[in-house]
Design a protein around this motif. Structure first.
Motif, mmCIF file in Angstrom:
data_model
loop_
_atom_site.group_PDB
_atom_site.id
_atom_site.type_symbol
_atom_site.label_atom_id
_atom_site.label_comp_id
_atom_site.label_asym_id
_atom_site.label_seq_id
_atom_site.Cartn_x
_atom_site.Cartn_y
_atom_site.Cartn_z
ATOM 1 N N GLY A 52 -50.758 24.027 -0.304
ATOM 2 C CA GLY A 52 -51.302 23.715 -1.625
ATOM 3 C C GLY A 52 -50.597 22.544 -2.279
ATOM 4 O O GLY A 52 -51.229 21.698 -2.910
ATOM 5 N N LEU A 53 -49.283 22.472 -2.124
ATOM 6 C CA LEU A 53 -48.538 21.358 -2.710
ATOM 7 C C LEU A 53 -48.865 20.038 -2.007
ATOM 8 O O LEU A 53 -48.813 18.977 -2.624
ATOM 9 C CB LEU A 53 -47.033 21.628 -2.644
ATOM 10 C CG LEU A 53 -46.522 22.685 -3.621
ATOM 11 C CD1 LEU A 53 -45.078 23.063 -3.291
ATOM 12 C CD2 LEU A 53 -46.626 22.190 -5.054
ATOM 13 N N GLU A 54 -49.186 20.116 -0.734
ATOM 14 C CA GLU A 54 -49.503 18.905 0.026
ATOM 15 C C GLU A 54 -50.929 18.428 -0.204
ATOM 16 O O GLU A 54 -51.210 17.237 -0.121
ATOM 17 C CB GLU A 54 -49.275 19.147 1.513
ATOM 18 C CG GLU A 54 -47.824 19.338 1.877
ATOM 19 C CD GLU A 54 -47.628 19.782 3.317
ATOM 20 O OE1 GLU A 54 -48.633 19.997 4.041
ATOM 21 O OE2 GLU A 54 -46.471 19.934 3.728
ATOM 22 N N THR A 55 -51.858 19.349 -0.486
ATOM 23 C CA THR A 55 -53.262 18.967 -0.520
ATOM 24 C C THR A 55 -53.905 19.008 -1.903
ATOM 25 O O THR A 55 -54.848 18.263 -2.147
ATOM 26 C CB THR A 55 -54.092 19.878 0.415
ATOM 27 O OG1 THR A 55 -53.945 21.237 -0.001
ATOM 28 C CG2 THR A 55 -53.640 19.736 1.850
ATOM 29 N N ALA A 56 -53.437 19.851 -2.782
ATOM 30 C CA ALA A 56 -54.083 19.995 -4.094
ATOM 31 C C ALA A 56 -53.693 18.842 -5.012
ATOM 32 O O ALA A 56 -52.542 18.395 -5.014
ATOM 33 C CB ALA A 56 -53.705 21.323 -4.736
ATOM 34 N N ALA A 57 -54.664 18.380 -5.779
ATOM 35 C CA ALA A 57 -54.384 17.305 -6.738
ATOM 36 C C ALA A 57 -53.441 17.794 -7.832
ATOM 37 O O ALA A 57 -52.530 17.088 -8.231
ATOM 38 C CB ALA A 57 -55.687 16.793 -7.343
ATOM 39 N N SER A 58 -53.662 19.002 -8.302
ATOM 40 C CA SER A 58 -52.769 19.577 -9.309
ATOM 41 C C SER A 58 -52.691 21.091 -9.111
ATOM 42 O O SER A 58 -53.473 21.841 -9.675
ATOM 43 C CB SER A 58 -53.256 19.244 -10.716
ATOM 44 O OG SER A 58 -54.563 19.720 -10.909
ATOM 45 N N PRO A 59 -51.741 21.526 -8.270
ATOM 46 C CA PRO A 59 -51.622 22.963 -8.008
ATOM 47 C C PRO A 59 -51.219 23.735 -9.265
ATOM 48 O O PRO A 59 -50.546 23.201 -10.147
ATOM 49 C CB PRO A 59 -50.535 23.048 -6.937
ATOM 50 C CG PRO A 59 -49.850 21.746 -6.937
ATOM 51 C CD PRO A 59 -50.768 20.740 -7.549
#
Length: 130
Positions: free
Chosen positions: A25-32
């Protein structure tokens, strides 16, 4: 004791899945969602801690098998190493957020300055229609 060691193993598996999901999630989400990440991590850690406490209590009454102790030690060490990586990524993301927040605040200061100039200019407009 076997039941408690299995419960601990399951808790370790859940914790590892959570670590992997949070890293992804930290690598792929724009704003986790940081609040959700923290809540889930605390919840899984509490489960893991409860299982460890129960197993430690059982070990007071019955000596554990050496192979089980070694396997659990290796598993918990691996989870801790995963937590170090997750902590580093979370801190880096928090730093990025703080930097973006500072840039936004600086931009607002600049815009406020322009707003004040525009207000002064609009006061100098002379109405010659009448």
């Amino acid at each position: 004791m076997h039941v408690f060691s299995e419960a601990l193993w399951v808790a370790c598996n859940h914790y590892q899945v959570m670590q992997e999901a949070h890293l992804h999630g930290l690598e792929t989400a724009a704003s986790p969602d940081m609040e959700r990440l923290v809540f889930e991590r605390e919840q899984h850690f509490a489960d893991l801690q409860n299982c460890l406490t129960a197993l430690a209590y059982q070990w007071l009454t019955a000596a554990p098998e050496a192979a089980l102790v070694h396997a659990l030690h290796a598993r918990l060490t691996a989870l801790r190493e995963g937590d170090v990586i997750l902590d580093e990524r979370l801190q880096a993301y928090r730093g990025t957020l703080a930097q973006a927040r500072a840039q936004l605040q600086e931009g607002r200061k600049v815009l406020v300055g322009y707003g004040n100039q525009a207000a002064r200019w609009s006061l100098r407009v002379v109405d010659r229609s009448g």
